[in-house]
Each structure stands twice: as structure tokens, then as C-alpha cells.
Design a protein around this motif. Structure first.
Motif, PDB file in Angstrom:
ATOM      1  N   LEU A  82      15.349  11.243  50.368  1.00 37.61           N
ATOM      2  CA  LEU A  82      14.566  10.075  49.642  1.00 37.61           C
ATOM      3  C   LEU A  82      15.307   9.046  49.456  1.00 37.61           C
ATOM      4  O   LEU A  82      15.301   7.762  49.654  1.00 37.61           O
ATOM      5  CB  LEU A  82      13.761  10.720  48.693  1.00 37.61           C
ATOM      6  N   THR A 123       9.055  17.761  44.723  1.00 31.34           N
ATOM      7  CA  THR A 123       8.933  16.442  45.773  1.00 31.34           C
ATOM      8  C   THR A 123       7.892  15.522  45.234  1.00 31.34           C
ATOM      9  O   THR A 123       8.197  14.329  45.197  1.00 31.34           O
ATOM     10  CB  THR A 123       8.779  16.889  47.152  1.00 31.34           C
ATOM     11  N   TYR A 127       9.624  11.991  44.082  1.00 34.59           N
ATOM     12  CA  TYR A 127       9.270  11.072  45.338  1.00 34.59           C
ATOM     13  C   TYR A 127       9.524   9.714  45.029  1.00 34.59           C
ATOM     14  O   TYR A 127      10.350   9.010  45.574  1.00 34.59           O
ATOM     15  CB  TYR A 127       7.909  11.575  45.897  1.00 34.59           C
ATOM     16  N   ARG A 131      13.185   7.531  45.899  1.00 36.85           N
ATOM     17  CA  ARG A 131      12.977   6.179  46.457  1.00 36.85           C
ATOM     18  C   ARG A 131      13.290   5.064  45.962  1.00 36.85           C
ATOM     19  O   ARG A 131      13.877   4.132  46.605  1.00 36.85           O
ATOM     20  CB  ARG A 131      11.574   6.212  47.244  1.00 36.85           C
ATOM     21  N   TRP A 201      10.967   4.132  58.506  1.00 34.06           N
ATOM     22  CA  TRP A 201      11.615   5.291  58.030  1.00 34.06           C
ATOM     23  C   TRP A 201      12.411   6.169  59.287  1.00 34.06           C
ATOM     24  O   TRP A 201      11.989   5.891  60.354  1.00 34.06           O
ATOM     25  CB  TRP A 201      10.454   6.423  57.745  1.00 34.06           C
ATOM     26  N   ILE A 204      12.643  10.227  56.625  1.00 32.57           N
ATOM     27  CA  ILE A 204      11.136  10.768  56.120  1.00 32.57           C
ATOM     28  C   ILE A 204      10.304  10.989  57.273  1.00 32.57           C
ATOM     29  O   ILE A 204      10.083  10.168  58.067  1.00 32.57           O
ATOM     30  CB  ILE A 204      10.355   9.778  55.177  1.00 32.57           C
ATOM     31  N   VAL A 630       7.703  15.006  54.498  1.00 34.94           N
ATOM     32  CA  VAL A 630       9.188  14.387  54.161  1.00 34.94           C
ATOM     33  C   VAL A 630       9.919  15.407  55.365  1.00 34.94           C
ATOM     34  O   VAL A 630      10.712  14.651  55.856  1.00 34.94           O
ATOM     35  CB  VAL A 630       9.648  14.857  53.036  1.00 34.94           C
TER      36      VAL A 630
END
Length: 737
Positions: A82, A123, A127, A131, A201, A204, A630
Motif C-alpha cells: 500500500l 488491512t 489501509y 496509502r 494503480w 493494488i 489488494v
């Protein structure tokens, strides 16, 4: 010789093993970066360190700290990924190290800010935070690069581990910036607006990302707690009382002292410790100890079969005082006026964690300093309990978290940590590694609570549900592990009742908890309450379908008419399994769960030997929507883990306690699913990226047990299995009822 003991230096309360210590902030680190295979250059003092999570070396290596315990669930890949995503790091140049035991910096926002891995919360909890750390790191790198290139930061973009200035065609690698760049002052901050949009992304949701822990597990270089070696290390073992809560009153240790290599016999408030030069010597000496135990523990009156019958009676008694865990509408009134009332009991026995790596820890006590190497799910709790045992403060306890050979909640406890610190204190200055035998592990576990559930569901004349009342009778986990939280919630334990609240459209819904306290310590076990509450709920949904003459799948879709994610996983699982296709000698059963924020539907194909009562699960089809996926490949793996463990506990696993003594001792008596019995498992992942991220570690377990039970009911024309595990004798009894 015989020792008469007076063990009162530490109270029993001091040795109550919990995951407490909420809010402890500590400063000591975990395993060294070199221990995880990170080149020395990546941890040099001159590294570019934009924050406590990331370091960039001059050769471009990006080192990211992982704050959670890796116990086979892949979290050591998921969480650093992440950060790497939003800082735009080249994943091939990333190295992962275990974060130090520092709750203030690395604590999980989803777990009261402490370092604790469990509850499918890693997670979900980290999360957004990780990030944002990645996004901030990228902004810091861009600011440094702008100074080096003498250009406005707004003209810069990033590619993996490279800053690009398109107008001039120049670029800088992250390693170059690390080597020559200066950190901006003040450091730029990041907001949600700085996070990469989904269409950008790289990592992810990328199924090609492999787990970082697998290679070392394959080549044997992975370091689990049981692998730890320290200079001048000794070994320890602890003989515990056969009944929890008892203490040694007299010890005849003459034979044990005579074993070559034995150095110390250590009386403890809860047992007898042995310290020696080899594991074999401590085991031999332990077997030779002759201990007279106290007989005052009320656990001596604990017989699980008898108590479960009592729990069932309590659940049916509406004069009992209850704690209301959830209430929508007036379920009791709706049920009392219903045309049809379904009233049933569902029960579940104790189960053991039986982790592949048994409990172990290594400790070194030097003055008021303690260092621990352990496969722990809870570094913060480990610090608190180690400090109490050693007579110091948590800030003087350093916890090195190793890989865990399975956890499932068991290694969130601290009893094995207490063992190691207690024995290390007795030989101050030398590390002591304590290893539990499998027999220790099975007989002295913190089992999932014994539970009886009484459900009443009222249907109107058309078969529509008008009221649902769910009573859960069990001991409390939080009363022991988080007593302040338990008290603040008015005696409600929401991990014991977890999963009883559902998203089916029911106008009157009431959940009641009735605590039973018979002295036995119970603990967190894979999916905890959801593992048995969803068993009852999903089987009752099938019972309602049978009462209405409806298809169980169609009934669920009706009850979830406003839940598109739920409907999608159910419909997908049905398509995968070909729900309407007849089977010869086999039947399908369906169950659904929205526990841990993930939607999961499973269909099990089973057969039944009516002579022996043995159930065989042949195939399981699973559809899961975790919100953001993820790591899709890892989600598939975790579904397989949950289904396999769930089927094992539904069919085989049982801890039996008679007069306080656990009857099972190893895998010859504690039955688990064998490889030859494991079903073929097919998984479909249906992410909903715009939805909140769901937990995945335990999401696969809750539906499989009820899916098996529902398949048996369809196969037998309505025979209901309502008691975990579905032992052959119980199946035969149900068939012959």
C-alpha cells in the motif's frame, strides 16, 4: 528433595494472560533489517528517511516497515504494498522489514492504536493510513527532486522509483535523490486527494504480485520463533497443573535435578519451570517431576458436556437476565403473534487452535532490560506482560517479532511470553528459549468458548419473517482480556456475539447475550463468534425455506433484495456450482456471510455414509467480494485456508473437559482434517473497489459449516445437524431421531 512452596511474590492476577496493555507507547525496535535479508546499504545511517516507515538507499533500494505479524496470511506483502503503490516505488527494488515494537508509530488505528494482528483488521485498519504515508513520501521525494533540478515541483511526475521532468527530459532515480537530495523543511503533508485514482494503480489488485515471505519459507531461511538462536542460550520448559488455576504446593524434584544438563528448577505461581542446556534434558526432567497440586480451583467442577446442556437450558429460559446486543423493532412481540414459530437450539464445543508452530518464546533479562524474540500477534501486550513479570516498565522491553507458524488468535495471548521471561529472570544475563510440547499446547490452550444458541423466528401466514430473536449463551473473552471494555459495554462481549447481526431484511431483530462464568479461560479462535453464530443463522434460514417450501437460494435473494453485493456473490456461487443440477448420491448446501465487511457465499457438495455417519465434503464453490482486492491471489489462498479450517472444525475438532481436565492431548485424540479429506475448492473474487475494504483473513470460515449442514439436510430429506462438530455418532443420532 521435596520443596514446600509459598509462591506469593506475584499474585495470580499478575499472571492472568491477556492482550491488554492498551495505550502503551514504546520505543524499542524489532528484528534487525539484516535479519530479513536487507542489504547493509539499505539500512545505513545516511539513508534518505522521509518518515518512520520508509528508507531509500543510494542504490535505489526502498526499505518499508511492515507493522503487522506475518502468520501465513500474507500481511507482510499487503501492507508495505500500500505504501509502495502511492509513493510510486519500483516493487522489484522494495525490501520489507518487520516494524519495531512501537505502538505510538506503528499501532493499528483499527485496534485501539496498539500493535495487534487479528480480527481480520490489519488491512482494514491500516489501509488509508498507509496509502497516505505512501502519498506523503512521494510528495517529499518530489520536493527534494525539485530542489535538485531547480524546477517547480508542479512540473514533476513519477514513474516507479523515478522522478521525471517532462519539459526538459531530465529525470532522477529515487536512489540518486537519496544520495544527494535534502529533505524539505517543512515536510509536505498528504490528504486523501493525493491518493492515486484506481485507474492508475500498479500494485493494488495486481494478481502478478507475489508474496515476499514465500521464498524464504521454501528455501528454509525463514526465521520463526522456534528457530531463534542466541549466544549462550539455554532452554526451558514448564510443567503446568492438569487443572487450570491450580498451583504447586509441593515439588519432589530429586529425579529431575539428576538429569544431565539441568541447571535450575524454578517454582512458579502456576507451575514448575525447568532450565537446561538442551530441549531433550528439559523434557526428560519435566517428565520426572513429582508435584502435589492445589485443589481449590473452581475449574475442577468444569465438565464441558454437562455445562453445554446447562447452557441450552439457560438459552430457553426467558426469565434469565440478558444483555441486549442489538435490537430493531419489537422481535419478541412480533414472534408471539406469528402464525408459525420456529424455535431451535444450536451448540458448539470448545476447539483448540493447534497451530503448526507450538507456543514458544526466547527472553533475555539483563537488569531492568528485557529482550524478547517471539512469534507474537501482539507486541504491545507482550511488552506489558513481560515488564510486569520482570519488574520493569514497558519502555525497557524490546520485542523482536518473528514469523508465526500459525496464529488464529492463540499467539495474541501472553502465557508463553510469561514462561520465557520468568525463566530468563531466574538466570539473569542468559537467554532462555521455552518451547511448548504439542501436549502442552492442546491441554493448555485458550479455547473458543463453549456456546449454546437459542433462536426463535416468527413467520406470518404467508411465510414472511416478522421477528428474529437470537440468544447466545457463552462465557466472555473480553471479561478476561479487556475487562475495562467489557465493563464499559455493560457486560456485553461483542466478539462472542459477533456475526449475529446480519443484513437480511427482517423487521424485528433482537440479539441477547447471557454470560456464563465457570472459571475456564477462553480466547480468540479463528473467526471467533462468527464461526458459530453464522452456523445457527444460515441453518435457520434453510429451515425457514423448508417450512415455506421455498428454494434456500431464492429465499436468501429475497431477504437480500436491497443488497446487490450480497446477491452477486450468492448468484455467482450458484452458477459455479450449477445449483439446479441434480447430483447422484450427493447434495449441495448454501451459506452466506457478510462478516468482517466482506461478502462471501459458499456452496458445499457432500455425501453421507448412512451406516457410519461419516460426512465427506467433495467440492466447495466460493464467491467473495472484499471491496478492494489488494492481493487477489492471496485472497484466494485465504479463502482456501478458511474453508479448510472451517470444514475441519465443523466435522472433527472437539475439546472435551471432564472435572477440569482436558481429555485430548495431541493429534491422535484432537482430530483435524487430513489432506486426503480436504475438498476441491474453487474461488471467484468479485471486488467492488468503490466499497469500503473488507477483512479477508477469517472471512472464509463462517459459511462452510452451515453449508455442509444444509447439504446434509437436503441429502436426507430434512435431517438437521445442530451441534458442532458433526461427529459420526451425532449424525447417526440425528438420522435415527
Amino acid at each position: 528433595m521435596t520443596l514446600q512452596l509459598r509462591v506469593d511474590a506475584l499474585s495470580r492476577r499478575s499472571f492472568l494472560v491477556t492482550v491488554g496493555g492498551v495505550g502503551i507507547a514504546v520505543t524499542f525496535g524489532g528484528l534487525s533489517e539484516e535479519a530479513w535479508g536487507v542489504p547493509a546499504a539499505a539500512s545505513a545511517a545516511g539513508d534518505y528517511r522521509p518518515n518512520a516507515w520508509v528508507a531509500i538507499a543510494g542504490d535505489g533500494t526502498v526499505t518499508i516497515r511492515s507493522p503487522a505479524s506475518e502468520m501465513g496470511q500474507g500481511i507482510m506483502t499487503t501492507l508495505p504494498l500500500l505504501i509502495a503503490e502511492d509513493m510510486d516505488a519500483d516493487w522489484d527494488r522494495v525490501r520489507i522489514v518487520q516494524a519495531p515494537s512501537d505502538a505510538e508509530t506503528y499501532g493499528n488505528p483499527g485496534f485501539y492504536g496498539i500493535q495487534l494482528t487479528g480480527g481480520s483488521e490489519s488491512t482494514r485498519g491500516y489501509y488509508e493510513m498507509l496509502r497516505l504515508i505512501g502519498a506523503q513520501t512521494r510528495k517529499i521525494i518530489l520536493a527534494s527532486a525539485a530542489g535538485m533540478l531547480n524546477v517547480p515541483v508542479g512540473e514533476l511526475t513519477t514513474e516507479p522509483s523515478r522522478v521525471v521532468h517532462a519539459p526538459s527530459g531530465r529525470s532522477l532515480g529515487y536512489g540518486e535523490i537519496a544520495e544527494a537530495g535534502a529533505l524539505p523543511d517543512p515536510l509536505p503533508q498528504a490528504t486523501v486527494a493525493d491518493l492515486k485514482p484506481r485507474e492508475q494503480w500498479r500494485y493494488i489488485g495486481n494478481p502478478r504480485i507475489s508474496r515476499v515471505d514465500i521464498a524464504s519459507k521454501v528455501d528454509g531461511t525463514a526465521i520463526y520463533g522456534i528457530d531463534v538462536q542466541r549466544p549462550d542460550m539455554l532452554y526451558g520448559a514448564v510443567l503446568r497443573a492438569p487443572v487450570q488455576g491450580e498451583r504447586p504446593e509441593a515439588i519432589d524434584d530429586a529425579a529431575a535435578q539428576g538429569v544431565p544438563g539441568i541447571l535450575r528448577i524454578v517454582p512458579l505461581p502456576y507451575g514448575v519451570g525447568i532450565i537446561g542446556k538442551t530441549v531433550e534434558a528439559t523434557k526428560r526432567a519435566k517428565d520426572l517431576l513429582d508435584v502435589t497440586w492445589s485443589t481449590s480451583s473452581r475449574v475442577r467442577r468444569y465438565t464441558s458436556d454437562r455445562l453445554l446442556d446447562e447452557y441450552r437450558t439457560v438459552g430457553r429460559d426467558f426469565a434469565q437476565a440478558v444483555v441486549t446486543a442489538h435490537a430493531v423493532g419489537d422481535a419478541p412481540a412480533a414472534i408471539s403473534g406469528a402464525a408459525t414459530i420456529i424455535a431451535v437450539d444450536y451448540m458448539s464445543d470448545h476447539v483448540c487452535h493447534a497451530t503448526m508452530e507450538s507456543m514458544n518464546a526466547t527472553a533475555l533479562v539483563t537488569g531492568d532490560r528485557v529482550e524478547i524474540w517471539a512469534p507474537t500477534q501482539g507486541p504491545t501486550g507482550t511488552q506489558g506482560f513481560a515488564a510486569e513479570v520482570a519488574g520493569t516498565t514497558p519502555d525497557k522491553v524490546k520485542v523482536n517479532t518473528t514469523l508465526l507458524g500459525g496464529g488464529f488468535g492463540r499467539k495474541a495471548e501472553a502465557d508463553f511470553i510469561v514462561d520465557a521471561v520468568s525463566l530468563a529472570k531466574a538466570v539473569e544475563g542468559r537467554p532462555v528459549k521455552v518451547i511448548w510440547s504439542r501436549e502442552d499446547d492442546v491441554r493448555h490452550d485458550k479455547y473458543r468458548p463453549l456456546a449454546a444458541q437459542h433462536l426463535q423466528v416468527g413467520l406470518d401466514a404467508g411465510g414472511t419473517i416478522v421477528g428474529w430473536r437470537h440468544r447466545i449463551v457463552a462465557d466472555s473473552i473480553f471479561a478476561r482480556t479487556l475487562p475495562r471494555l467489557f465493563e464499559s459495554e455493560g457486560g456485553h462481549d461483542d466478539v462472542v456475539t459477533e456475526g449475529a447481526q446480519f443484513n437480511y431484511a427482517v423487521p424485528g431483530h433482537r440479539i441477547e447475550y447471557i454470560r456464563q462464568d465457570n472459571g475456564l479461560d477462553v480466547g480468540f479462535w479463528f473467526a471467533v463468534g462468527v464461526g458459530y453464530t453464522r452456523f445457527a443463522i444460515e441453518c435457520v434460514v434453510d429451515e425457514i425455506a423448508a417450512a415455506r417450501g421455498a428454494d434456500p437460494l431464492a429465499l436468501r435473494l429475497e431477504l437480500l433484495k436491497d443488497q446487490p453485493r450480497a446477491r452477486r456473490v450468492i448468484e455467482t456461487a450458484a452458477q459455479m456450482a450449477e445449483w439446479d443440477r441434480p447430483r447422484n448420491g450427493r447434495a449441495l448446501g448454501l451459506a452466506y456471510s457478510d462478516a468482517f465487511g466482506s461478502h462471501c457465499a459458499q456452496i458445499a457438495e457432500v455425501s453421507l455414509n448412512r451406516q457410519s455417519g461419516e460426512i465427506r465434503v467433495h467440492t466447495v464453490w466460493c464467491a467473495v467480494d472484499p471491496g478492494v482486492a489488494v492481493q487477489p491471489r492471496n485472497i484466494e489462498a485465504m479463502m482456501i485456508v478458511g474453508i479448510t479450517n472451517g470444514a475441519s472444525h465443523a466435522l472433527f475438532e472437539q475439546i472435551t473437559i471432564i472435572d477440569g481436565e482436558v481429555q485430548e492431548s495431541n493429534f491422535d485424540t484432537y482430530r483435524v482434517m487430513r489432506m486426503s479429506e480436504a475438498p476441491d475448492i474453487k474461488v471467484a473474487i468479485l471486488p467492488t473497489p468503490e466499497a469500503p475494504i473488507g477483512g479477508i483473513g477469517q472471512a472464509g470460515l463462517p459459511p462452510i459449516g452451515p453449508a455442509i449442514a444444509n447439504a446434509v439436510a437436503r441429502l436426507t430429506g430434512g435431517v438437521r445437524l445442530r451441534h458442532y462438530p458433526f461427529l459420526p455418532q451425532r449424525v447417526l443420532q440425528a438420522l435415527n431421531a
